[in-house]
Design an enzyme around this catalytic site. Structure first.
Site, mmCIF file in Angstrom:
data_model
loop_
_atom_site.group_PDB
_atom_site.id
_atom_site.type_symbol
_atom_site.label_atom_id
_atom_site.label_comp_id
_atom_site.label_asym_id
_atom_site.label_seq_id
_atom_site.Cartn_x
_atom_site.Cartn_y
_atom_site.Cartn_z
ATOM 1 N N ALA A 138 70.982 42.849 29.560
ATOM 2 C CA ALA A 138 70.145 43.912 30.134
ATOM 3 C C ALA A 138 68.824 44.092 29.395
ATOM 4 O O ALA A 138 68.146 45.105 29.585
ATOM 5 C CB ALA A 138 70.915 45.230 30.146
ATOM 6 N N ALA A 139 68.433 43.116 28.593
ATOM 7 C CA ALA A 139 67.212 43.261 27.802
ATOM 8 C C ALA A 139 65.985 43.469 28.686
ATOM 9 O O ALA A 139 65.115 44.298 28.390
ATOM 10 C CB ALA A 139 67.018 42.043 26.909
ATOM 11 N N GLY A 140 65.915 42.714 29.785
ATOM 12 C CA GLY A 140 64.771 42.868 30.686
ATOM 13 C C GLY A 140 64.731 44.234 31.345
ATOM 14 O O GLY A 140 63.651 44.780 31.588
ATOM 15 N N ASP A 141 65.898 44.787 31.624
ATOM 16 C CA ASP A 141 65.950 46.128 32.234
ATOM 17 C C ASP A 141 65.494 47.192 31.237
ATOM 18 O O ASP A 141 64.756 48.112 31.591
ATOM 19 C CB ASP A 141 67.363 46.431 32.718
ATOM 20 C CG ASP A 141 67.808 45.485 33.820
ATOM 21 O OD1 ASP A 141 66.942 44.999 34.571
ATOM 22 O OD2 ASP A 141 69.015 45.226 33.929
#
Length: 299
Positions: free
Chosen positions: A242-245
């Site tokens: 979920a890093a991009g989120d």
């Protein structure tokens, strides 16, 4: 500082996450080590991340009439997100099958379920977009829905941040309503047909863009200004799911608070780094104090 009001239009999925020392190759079966079931979906993740980063957030999306849907609503609401406009569609909720390898890399298969039925925004839903300071959207729901929300945002002076993920065609009508585009290398190539080392090509589509490069940081580009490289914050990586989120949500929150966009990208990079230190999607999304701690760390 006034709290930023964020509206998120996007997907909600139940994430079924398994971990193993290495990801299986096609046709291969590997023994895993752990399994967790967590709420996810880019839309729900970014809504929760926005709240944890310090914003108020309304989430516009759809869940199924199944047990996953009940759990998704309960978990997203418990995180502090306004789910008054979250639709229930007869049938299955979206599901993501997530495999995480020993180095934190992942492979994800998403079945959209109710997310595909999230069409025809109501006047109340459009009003929620118009009342926000920033609209954040992705491409895990029908692009027509995202376009309608973006046009409503444009008409009201609401800033529109598009995380064009997953990679898919984006109509010119939607791109014309985007104030800030966030993409990774794969998504940038799908939009421009250019190599990932040409972030300025994104400015042929939108006035501002961020190209994320994982452990290599990000590029911020804006028309009539020099490109700026923002380095990644170095941490021990557990799971990049979920890093991009976390990055996209923090970027929207910081911009809504009035920060200059280069500073906002630095703060978003700290959010992405804080996220990868934990396993899972929504449970790993960092709180503001965690983001500030990494943001203030000496380079």
């Amino acid at each position: 500082m006034q709290q930023t009001r964020v509206a998120v239009v996007g997907s909600a999925n139940m994430d079924l996450v398994g971990t193993a020392a290495a990801l299986p190759r096609p046709g291969e079966t590997v023994l895993g080590s752990d399994f967790v079931m967590l709420p996810g979906g880019k839309g729900a993740n970014q809504a929760v991340a926005a709240v944890r980063a310090g914003a108020s957030c309304v989430f516009l999306g759809a869940i199924g009439s199944d047990a996953f849907g009940v759990t998704l609503r309960a978990r997203i609401t418990a995180a502090g997100v306004d789910t008054a406009h979250l639709r229930v569609v007869y049938g299955s909720s979206g599901v993501a099958l997530v495999m995480v390898g020993g180095a934190g890399e992942n492979a994800i298969l998403v079945t959209p379920g109710a997310n595909e039925a999230f069409t025809g925004l109501t006047e109340d839903e459009l009003a929620a977009v118009r009342e926000a300071d920033v609209l954040v959207a992705q491409l895990e729901v029908p692009v027509e829905t995202v376009t309608a929300a973006a046009l409503a945002a444009r008409s009201a002076g609401t800033r529109m941040v598009l995380n064009a993920a997953p990679a898919r065609p984006v109509p010119a009508e939607l791109l014309a309503a985007v104030d800030l585009l966030v993409v990774n290398e794969t998504e940038a190539h799908a939009l421009t047909g250019r190599a990932a080392d040409e972030p300025a090509a994104l400015l042929e589509l939108v006035p501002r863009a961020v190209l994320t490069l994982g452990g290599h940081g990000a590029w911020y580009v804006e028309r009539d200004r020099p490109a700026v490289h923002v380095p990644a914050v170095k941490v021990d990586v557990v799971d990049t799911t979920a890093a991009g989120d976390a990055f996209t949500a923090a970027l929207a929150v910081a911009w809504g608070e009035g920060r200059e966009l280069v500073e906002a990208v630095h703060w978003a990079a700290a959010a992405g780094a804080a996220c990868v230190r934990k396993l899972g999607a929504s449970v790993a999304l960092p709180r503001r104090v965690e983001i500030d701690e990494l943001f203030s760390r000496p380079a």
